[in-house]
Design a protein around this motif. Sequence first.
Motif, PDB file in Angstrom:
ATOM      1  N   ASP A  66       0.849  -1.196   0.000  1.00 35.49           N
ATOM      2  CA  ASP A  66       0.000   0.000   0.000  1.00 35.49           C
ATOM      3  C   ASP A  66       0.886   1.247   0.000  1.00 35.49           C
ATOM      4  N   MET A  67       1.135   1.803  -1.167  1.00 40.68           N
ATOM      5  CA  MET A  67       2.024   2.946  -1.309  1.00 40.68           C
ATOM      6  C   MET A  67       1.510   4.156  -0.536  1.00 40.68           C
ATOM      7  N   ALA A  68       0.257   4.511  -0.748  1.00 38.33           N
ATOM      8  CA  ALA A  68      -0.295   5.709  -0.117  1.00 38.33           C
ATOM      9  C   ALA A  68      -0.397   5.557   1.398  1.00 38.33           C
ATOM     10  N   GLY A  69      -0.629   4.331   1.868  1.00 40.92           N
ATOM     11  CA  GLY A  69      -0.844   4.131   3.294  1.00 40.92           C
ATOM     12  C   GLY A  69       0.421   3.892   4.097  1.00 40.92           C
ATOM     13  N   THR A  70       1.562   3.635   3.408  1.00 39.06           N
ATOM     14  CA  THR A  70       2.767   3.200   4.138  1.00 39.06           C
ATOM     15  C   THR A  70       4.005   4.033   3.828  1.00 39.06           C
ATOM     16  N   TRP A  71       4.152   4.528   2.625  1.00 41.33           N
ATOM     17  CA  TRP A  71       5.393   5.180   2.204  1.00 41.33           C
ATOM     18  C   TRP A  71       5.429   6.619   2.727  1.00 41.33           C
ATOM     19  N   THR A  72       6.291   6.875   3.677  1.00 41.10           N
ATOM     20  CA  THR A  72       6.354   8.178   4.334  1.00 41.10           C
ATOM     21  C   THR A  72       6.641   9.305   3.347  1.00 41.10           C
ATOM     22  N   ALA A  73       7.604   9.120   2.468  1.00 40.73           N
ATOM     23  CA  ALA A  73       7.956  10.171   1.514  1.00 40.73           C
ATOM     24  C   ALA A  73       6.793  10.505   0.588  1.00 40.73           C
ATOM     25  N   PHE A  74       6.019   9.502   0.211  1.00 40.85           N
ATOM     26  CA  PHE A  74       4.851   9.737  -0.648  1.00 40.85           C
ATOM     27  C   PHE A  74       3.783  10.508   0.116  1.00 40.85           C
ATOM     28  N   GLN A  75       3.556  10.125   1.364  1.00 40.92           N
ATOM     29  CA  GLN A  75       2.555  10.818   2.183  1.00 40.92           C
ATOM     30  C   GLN A  75       2.928  12.282   2.398  1.00 40.92           C
ATOM     31  N   GLU A  76       4.230  12.541   2.490  1.00 36.76           N
ATOM     32  CA  GLU A  76       4.701  13.909   2.718  1.00 36.76           C
ATOM     33  C   GLU A  76       4.965  14.663   1.416  1.00 36.76           C
ATOM     34  N   GLN A  77       4.557  14.062   0.304  1.00 36.20           N
ATOM     35  CA  GLN A  77       4.675  14.666  -1.033  1.00 36.20           C
ATOM     36  C   GLN A  77       6.130  15.029  -1.369  1.00 36.20           C
ATOM     37  N   ARG A  78       7.036  14.126  -0.978  1.00 34.56           N
ATOM     38  CA  ARG A  78       8.458  14.311  -1.289  1.00 34.56           C
ATOM     39  C   ARG A  78       8.929  13.379  -2.394  1.00 34.56           C
ATOM     40  N   VAL A  79       7.992  12.738  -3.070  1.00 33.74           N
ATOM     41  CA  VAL A  79       8.346  11.761  -4.094  1.00 33.74           C
ATOM     42  C   VAL A  79       8.044  12.320  -5.483  1.00 33.74           C
ATOM     43  N   PRO A  80       9.033  12.397  -6.375  1.00 37.07           N
ATOM     44  CA  PRO A  80       8.757  12.785  -7.761  1.00 37.07           C
ATOM     45  C   PRO A  80       7.838  11.751  -8.415  1.00 37.07           C
ATOM     46  N   ILE A  81       6.869  12.198  -9.178  1.00 40.25           N
ATOM     47  CA  ILE A  81       5.943  11.263  -9.829  1.00 40.25           C
ATOM     48  C   ILE A  81       6.586  10.780 -11.124  1.00 40.25           C
ATOM     49  N   THR A 308      15.632  -5.459   9.298  1.00 36.40           N
ATOM     50  CA  THR A 308      17.070  -5.673   9.153  1.00 36.40           C
ATOM     51  C   THR A 308      17.329  -6.753   8.109  1.00 36.40           C
ATOM     52  N   VAL A 309      18.138  -6.404   7.103  1.00 40.09           N
ATOM     53  CA  VAL A 309      18.480  -7.314   6.009  1.00 40.09           C
ATOM     54  C   VAL A 309      19.998  -7.354   5.889  1.00 40.09           C
ATOM     55  N   GLY A 310      20.591  -8.509   6.159  1.00 39.52           N
ATOM     56  CA  GLY A 310      22.031  -8.659   6.027  1.00 39.52           C
ATOM     57  C   GLY A 310      22.830  -7.661   6.842  1.00 39.52           C
ATOM     58  N   GLY A 311      22.359  -7.331   8.028  1.00 40.32           N
ATOM     59  CA  GLY A 311      23.065  -6.403   8.898  1.00 40.32           C
ATOM     60  C   GLY A 311      22.746  -4.945   8.659  1.00 40.32           C
ATOM     61  N   VAL A 312      21.911  -4.652   7.646  1.00 40.92           N
ATOM     62  CA  VAL A 312      21.503  -3.274   7.364  1.00 40.92           C
ATOM     63  C   VAL A 312      20.050  -3.100   7.791  1.00 40.92           C
ATOM     64  N   THR A 313      19.763  -2.061   8.568  1.00 40.62           N
ATOM     65  CA  THR A 313      18.393  -1.812   9.023  1.00 40.62           C
ATOM     66  C   THR A 313      17.732  -0.757   8.147  1.00 40.62           C
ATOM     67  N   ILE A 314      16.615  -1.141   7.562  1.00 39.64           N
ATOM     68  CA  ILE A 314      15.809  -0.231   6.747  1.00 39.64           C
ATOM     69  C   ILE A 314      14.735   0.353   7.655  1.00 39.64           C
ATOM     70  N   PRO A 315      14.633   1.678   7.764  1.00 42.38           N
ATOM     71  CA  PRO A 315      13.612   2.273   8.640  1.00 42.38           C
ATOM     72  C   PRO A 315      12.197   1.975   8.154  1.00 42.38           C
ATOM     73  N   ALA A 316      11.236   2.208   9.042  1.00 42.20           N
ATOM     74  CA  ALA A 316       9.834   2.088   8.651  1.00 42.20           C
ATOM     75  C   ALA A 316       9.481   3.177   7.648  1.00 42.20           C
ATOM     76  N   GLY A 317       8.511   2.865   6.775  1.00 39.44           N
ATOM     77  CA  GLY A 317       8.011   3.849   5.828  1.00 39.44           C
ATOM     78  C   GLY A 317       8.875   4.055   4.600  1.00 39.44           C
ATOM     79  N   GLU A 318       9.764   3.093   4.295  1.00 40.02           N
ATOM     80  CA  GLU A 318      10.672   3.212   3.157  1.00 40.02           C
ATOM     81  C   GLU A 318      10.231   2.322   1.992  1.00 40.02           C
ATOM     82  N   ALA A 319      10.586   2.732   0.755  1.00 38.04           N
ATOM     83  CA  ALA A 319      10.327   1.923  -0.436  1.00 38.04           C
ATOM     84  C   ALA A 319      11.432   0.898  -0.610  1.00 38.04           C
ATOM     85  N   VAL A 320      11.044  -0.347  -0.926  1.00 40.01           N
ATOM     86  CA  VAL A 320      12.003  -1.435  -1.103  1.00 40.01           C
ATOM     87  C   VAL A 320      11.694  -2.149  -2.412  1.00 40.01           C
TER      88      VAL A 320
END
Length: 411
Positions: A66-81, A308-320
Amino acid sequence: MTSCPHAAGALFTADFVAQPYPAYAALREDGGAHRVTLPGGVEAWLLTRYEDCRQAFLDNDSYSKDMAGTWTAFQEQRVPITGDVVIGMGDHMLVSDPPRHTRLRALVSKGFTPRRIEALAPSIEATANSLLDGLIGRQSEGIGRADLTTEFAALLPMEVVRQLLDVPAEDGERLRRAVEAVMSNDEDSRDAAMAAFQEVHDTLRTLVARKRTESGDDLTSALVSARDEDDRLSEDELVSMLALLLSAGHETTVNLLGSTVLALLRHPGQLALLQREPERWADAVEEALRWDGPIQNAIWRFTRKPVTVGGVTIPAGEAVALSVAAADRDPERFSDGETFDITRGERSHLAFGHGIHHCLGAPLARLEARIAVPLVFARLRELALDGEPSYRPSTVSRALSSLPVTFRNVG
């Protein structure tokens, strides 16, 4: 910031589009998750190892679609379309989580049945032969030349899905170009992708309106009438689902047809084996899916919580993005994974995804490839490359834009 700057810097350049696998291998060897900047300026995390990608496909608690419901940058309108972002828009199961995803898939599955897919086999064969007849008819002095992407691979799947949905013939070519515009990702992708996205949905909305009064034996009519007790697809869900089936049914199969032909042209020993043992064609299609599949990076997921993936922690609300192109050559999963080998007998690749979002149209893509690619080599004899193929810029698809060939002694 990626932990492998050199490899990340090589992503999405012209050289990468032509041959992405060395950069993917470097990232995979570095491990973990890699912060990358996609064309257009979108920032995301890229997973490249097989087991990391497989686990992410299965982990619906940590990842959302759910892009609109989860992606922080999209919710804050910081994502280029960009084109990538446009692909994530819609109201269909590919961008939904359970329980909504479960409900949508159940309804769509009522119309998109194995029987309906298998019934397309005669039409697939007839259409493929008709397109090959056209190429053969243009030969001069026993020599034929063609672009197998634009004159065969890009035409067959759209005709098949057009018939499946009962889209009017006059709309087929226009929709094909619109789908390619949505899936491409270059400097002009935003405006082109948005306009194409709207064109596809407007055309399908008109089709749905017609099918409500002129029902037939086609998938559109089946989805219009599909229900589970009192539940049925809403208008927006129906149109978005048809757009998904049209886009995925066309794009993945175009890419699969082209990549399979190209892989065999570049591996004549494997082609000779197929000609001696034609029962191996299904294995050849599976190996093409693994080795140079139609999708590079699966449609994004978004972290619900820190992962956490392979020792790297991805914060909440990020695109993967899950790089199935990198994962399906991972030597930890596939011995000698960089080698194209139709005798491998391996079907655990991630080319069509994994888990609840495994591609619903995978059986149709496989059926088209198993029918069409053998016909290409049977009818266009002495088939050979006529120059270097080229690829369409895309961070999602692995898409040939041209596949120039020559052939002789045709029939």
